[in-house]
Structures are given as structure tokens and as C-alpha cells.
Design a protein around this motif. Structure first.
Motif, PDB file in Angstrom:
ATOM      1  N   UNK A  48     -47.189   6.679-107.251  1.00 25.53           N
ATOM      2  CA  UNK A  48     -46.160   6.718-106.196  1.00 25.53           C
ATOM      3  C   UNK A  48     -44.770   6.546-106.808  1.00 25.53           C
ATOM      4  N   UNK A  49     -44.658   5.702-107.837  1.00 26.94           N
ATOM      5  CA  UNK A  49     -43.363   5.554-108.517  1.00 26.94           C
ATOM      6  C   UNK A  49     -42.978   6.883-109.169  1.00 26.94           C
ATOM      7  N   UNK A  50     -43.992   7.558-109.717  1.00 21.07           N
ATOM      8  CA  UNK A  50     -43.739   8.837-110.387  1.00 21.07           C
ATOM      9  C   UNK A  50     -43.434   9.955-109.403  1.00 21.07           C
ATOM     10  N   UNK A  51     -43.869   9.772-108.164  1.00 18.97           N
ATOM     11  CA  UNK A  51     -43.685  10.829-107.174  1.00 18.97           C
ATOM     12  C   UNK A  51     -44.867  11.783-107.116  1.00 18.97           C
ATOM     13  N   UNK A  52     -45.954  11.428-107.785  1.00 18.69           N
ATOM     14  CA  UNK A  52     -47.141  12.292-107.788  1.00 18.69           C
ATOM     15  C   UNK A  52     -47.995  12.057-106.548  1.00 18.69           C
ATOM     16  N   UNK A  53     -47.757  10.928-105.864  1.00 26.34           N
ATOM     17  CA  UNK A  53     -48.417  10.649-104.587  1.00 26.34           C
ATOM     18  C   UNK A  53     -47.322  10.360-103.577  1.00 26.34           C
ATOM     19  N   UNK A  54     -47.467  10.930-102.396  1.00 29.34           N
ATOM     20  CA  UNK A  54     -46.535  10.582-101.338  1.00 29.34           C
ATOM     21  C   UNK A  54     -46.812   9.159-100.885  1.00 29.34           C
ATOM     22  N   UNK A  55     -45.802   8.445-100.442  1.00 33.67           N
ATOM     23  CA  UNK A  55     -46.071   7.103 -99.939  1.00 33.67           C
ATOM     24  C   UNK A  55     -46.244   7.153 -98.419  1.00 33.67           C
ATOM     25  N   UNK A  56     -47.149   6.281 -97.936  1.00 33.58           N
ATOM     26  CA  UNK A  56     -47.422   6.274 -96.496  1.00 33.58           C
ATOM     27  C   UNK A  56     -46.466   5.342 -95.761  1.00 33.58           C
ATOM     28  N   UNK A  57     -45.815   4.451 -96.509  1.00 34.46           N
ATOM     29  CA  UNK A  57     -44.865   3.549 -95.872  1.00 34.46           C
ATOM     30  C   UNK A  57     -44.073   2.809 -96.926  1.00 34.46           C
ATOM     31  N   UNK A  58     -42.897   2.307 -96.562  1.00 33.08           N
ATOM     32  CA  UNK A  58     -42.086   1.522 -97.479  1.00 33.08           C
ATOM     33  C   UNK A  58     -41.056   2.357 -98.196  1.00 33.08           C
ATOM     34  N   UNK A  59     -40.547   1.811 -99.299  1.00 30.55           N
ATOM     35  CA  UNK A  59     -39.415   2.439 -99.980  1.00 30.55           C
ATOM     36  C   UNK A  59     -39.517   2.182-101.482  1.00 30.55           C
ATOM     37  N   UNK A  60     -39.243   3.219-102.263  1.00 28.70           N
ATOM     38  CA  UNK A  60     -39.192   3.065-103.718  1.00 28.70           C
ATOM     39  C   UNK A  60     -37.817   3.496-104.174  1.00 28.70           C
ATOM     40  N   UNK A  61     -37.168   2.675-105.007  1.00 28.92           N
ATOM     41  CA  UNK A  61     -35.897   3.133-105.580  1.00 28.92           C
ATOM     42  C   UNK A  61     -35.902   2.984-107.088  1.00 28.92           C
ATOM     43  N   UNK A  62     -35.206   3.900-107.731  1.00 35.59           N
ATOM     44  CA  UNK A  62     -35.049   3.907-109.188  1.00 35.59           C
ATOM     45  C   UNK A  62     -33.556   3.941-109.464  1.00 35.59           C
ATOM     46  N   UNK A  63     -33.079   2.964-110.228  1.00 33.25           N
ATOM     47  CA  UNK A  63     -31.648   2.906-110.524  1.00 33.25           C
ATOM     48  C   UNK A  63     -30.805   2.815-109.266  1.00 33.25           C
ATOM     49  N   UNK A  64     -31.315   2.110-108.258  1.00 32.43           N
ATOM     50  CA  UNK A  64     -30.547   1.884-107.038  1.00 32.43           C
ATOM     51  C   UNK A  64     -30.618   3.029-106.039  1.00 32.43           C
TER      52      UNK A  64
END
Ligand SMILES: Nc1ncnc2c1ncn2[C@@H]1O[C@H](COP(=O)(O)OP(=O)(O)OP(=O)(O)O)[C@@H](O)[C@H]1O
Ligand SMILES: [Mg+2]
Length: 367
Positions: A48-64
């Protein structure tokens, strides 16, 4: 380079919840390891961090920057997997530069980056070879080289060493640590091997059943596990757990493990444990805190000697594992080889009670 943040990240596959509400703050430069048993959601979290799986909920940020809807190629991450397929018809240098060529980097820049990565990985003299002319460990380094030349914001590793034999795995572990000390790229590393986790990580995240059990430095997890799961998962051989009861002992407390055996609770822990007085508890003590008795000079600390009949004795060379029963529980101690008795014999052992843990069996929380 960048920090990575996960806020309440959830992944569901139909009604299977693979990851349930994971929140994590990974500062810039950190080497973070996700560890846990098979199926606990490590790879899913990484993907999910890589973007290879869609996330079903929540939020991921990289470098803000929130990356929930950003495709993998725009996230500026580099991933190294267990199966790091190299292109067999390309040389090491070509394998490493392939991604940069696709991105239309100038030739001179590509050469600088490949040479630099090769130097970091100590594979300069292998640059013109093809993958089949390399050992497993060398191939693994090329795979890392491919990630390093990208100079990404974040490295993601998913069990990159599990295809290597035991000896090489240990070597490459040191190698990865050395590379990180040089390039300092924020890293998320997945493994099910707690030794790999402990040796590599700035901080370890122990996952279980799609949730985070505990986050901490390797020493925090080892010395202050918060749950029975973490206590049992970190450390090898694993912590011993013995069912018992907390009783009064004069003005203090003791843990009764059987009719014949009880251990006094160190005074400095009495206040913490007193609410559990009279209750069933699980007593936890690591094998390394059950040793042969030692001379009284310089012993110090809170310890108690006891004698037991050994069931099984396993010499390891530098130490000997001794197994015996307390109540119904099988217990392991680690003793000096010269002090070990044989199986069926009685041996005097010493419990180092400054390292004891008490667990509430109803909640599985460490008291
Ligand atoms: N595509 C999928 N469809 C349905 N369930 C899936 C899918 N991918 C993973 N899962 C489930 O999600 C859970 C987490 O899987 P994940 O691959 O993240 O585990 P892991 O911690 O990486 O385990 P391992 O150590 O075995 O690699 C598992 O129960 C798995 O069966
Ligand atoms: Mg996995």
C-alpha cells in the motif's frame, strides 16, 4: 529522502480484513522493520505504501504529500522483493541503469549513479558480468543497486533475503545495514524473522492479525514488551511462560509457580504488581535469565536459586540449553557448557528476577 506517515490505513479484500487501522510515523532516514507471523499484513502494508495495492481506508503520505491516489511510478519509491528478477541478457551495469534509461536520464548522470552505487555495494569489478555469472549474494546486491541508483525518497524491502542460505543471509543483513548507514534513505523493511528485524531496525513494528502490537527500538521490545505476543515473538529461544499466582510474601509479593517453587517479586516492582494480588498470572522469564548458579561475589540484583531435574539438554558449543518442567510448563534455561548437568540429573539453577514479566492471562497485556 522523505518521511512516511500512515493514518488509520485499512485494507479489505471483500470480507477479509488484511490490515485494520495501522498508524505509523516514519521519520526521514529511519530504518523501520515490519515483523510478524505469516499472514499478519506486512506485505499488504508495504504494497500500500508502494501504491501496488489500493487502500480501503485511511491516508498514506510520503514527504508530507498524501499519495493515496498517486500511481506507484509517481511515488518516488524503490522496492526490492524476495524474487528480484534480474534481466539475464543484460550486464550488471545495464541491469542497474535500465530504470534510469527508461526515465531518459542523461548518459553521464547514469554512469555516475551506477558507479557510485557499485562502489557502495562493492560490485565495481562485476559491472560487466551477466547475472548467471554471479553468486546469489552478488545478485542480491545488484538488485539493491537497481534501487540505489534511482535515489528514491523511500526504499521498500519485502523479505529480500529469504531466498539466500543461512550464512549469506547473515552477511547480506550486515551489508544492507552498511548501505543504509551510507545512503540514509528512509527504509521500510518487511521480514518474518525477528533476528533480522532486531539487527537491522532503528525501530521495529510488531504486527499480528492485521494490527500493530507494539512499536519500539529493538531493546525496548526485548526488555519492555507490552503484550504476551510481543514477549513471545521477540527473542530466540522464546521467553518462557509459566502459569502462577501472585501471593503476599511478608510485606512484599511472590509468584507461586508450583507447591515447591515460588519466586519473590523484586521490591521495586511490588507497587506495580500489587493490583494483581491473588489472581492467576503468567510469569515470563527469558532463557538467558535462567542460568547456572554463580559465586555470590558480584552476583548482585534480585535472583533466586532453585533446583530442578533436567528433561533435555542441548549443547550449542558456546552455551547449553537445559529444558525442565515447572508445573505443567516446559521451561528453557541457558547455562555455561561446563556447568550443565545431563538429562535426568538434578541441577541448581538461578532465576534472574530483575528481568521477570507478569502477564494478565485475561487480557494478554504485560503488567
Ligand atoms: N489478493 C488477496 N485477496 C484476498 N486476501 C488476501 C490477498 N492478499 C493477501 N490477502 C490476505 O491478507 C492477509 C495479509 O497478507 P500479507 O501478504 O500482507 O501477509 P504477510 O504478513 O506479508 O505474510 P507472509 O509472511 O506470509 O508474507 C492474509 O490473511 C492474506 O491471506
Ligand atoms: Mg509477505
Amino acid at each position: 529522502m522523505a518521511e512516511v506517515a500512515l493514518r488509520n490505513v485499512v485494507k479489505k479484500y471483500d470480507d477479509v480484513v488484511a490490515v485494520s487501522g495501522v498508524s505509523l510515523d516514519i521519520p526521514n532516514h529511519e530504518f523501520l522493520v515490519l515483523v510478524g507471523p505469516s499472514g499478519c499484513g506486512k506485505s499488504t502494508t508495504l504494497r500500500m505504501i508502494a501504491g501496488l495495492e489500493e487502500i480501503s481506508g485511511g491516508e498514506i503520505s510520503i514527504g508530507g504529500e498524501v499519495v493515496n491516489d498517486l500511481p506507484p511510478k509517481d511515488r518516488d519509491i524503490a522496492m526490492v522483493f524476495q524474487n528480484y528478477a534480474l534481466y539475464p541478457h543484460m550486464t550488471v551495469a545495464e541491469n542497474m541503469s535500465f530504470g534510469l534509461k527508461l526515465r531518459k536520464f542523461p548518459k553521464s548522470e547514469i554512469k555516475t549513479r551506477v558507479d557510485n552505487a557499485a562502489r557502495i555495494l562493492d560490485i565495481t569489478e562485476l559491472l560487466e558480468r551477466r547475472p548467471k555469472q554471479l553468486s546469489g549474494g552478488q545478485r542480491q546486491r545488484v538488485a539493491m543497486g537497481r534501487a540505489i541508483v534511482r535515489n528514491p525518497k523511500v526504499f521498500l524491502f519485502d523479505e529480500p533475503l529469504s531466498n539466500l542460505d543461512a550464512k549469506l543471509r547473515v552477511q547480506m543483513r550486515t551489508e544492507i545495514k552498511r548501505v543504509h548507514q551510507k545512503v540514509k534513505t528512509t527504509t521500510v523493511y518487511v521480514t518474518h524473522d525477528q533476528v533480522e528485524a532486531m539487527t537491522l531496525a532503528d525501530r521495529v513494528v510488531v504486527m499480528n492479525g492485521g494490527r500493530i502490537e507494539q512499536i519500539g527500538t529493538p531493546n525496548e521490545l526485548y526488555h519492555q514488551p507490552k503484550t504476551r505476543f510481543v514477549a513471545g515473538f521477540i527473542g530466540s529461544p522464546a521467553m518462557n511462560f509459566m502459569p502462577g499466582k501472585l501471593e503476599t510474601n511478608g510485606s512484599g509479593l511472590k509468584v507461586r509457580l508450583s507447591d515447591a517453587l515460588s519466586f519473590p517479586v523484586p521490591e521495586n516492582r511490588a507497587a506495580r504488581y500489587r493490583p494483581a494480588l491473588g489472581k492467576d498470572i503468567l510469569f515470563g522469564l527469558r532463557p538467558e535469565h535462567i542460568t547456572e548458579t554463580r559465586g555470590s561475589n558480584g552476583a548482585g540484583g534480585n535472583h533466586q536459586d532453585f533446583s530442578t531435574v533436567l528433561d533435555v539438554v542441548e549443547p550449542m558449543g558456546m552455551e547449553t540449553m537445559v529444558f525442565f518442567k515447572v508445573g505443567g510448563a516446559e521451561v528453557c534455561g541457558r547455562v555455561e557448557p561446563t556447568a550443565a548437568k545431563g538429562s535426568g540429573e538434578t541441577m541448581q539453577l538461578r532465576a534472574n528476577l530483575d528481568h521477570m514479566h507478569l502477564i494478565d492471562p485475561a487480557t494478554n497485556l504485560v503488567l
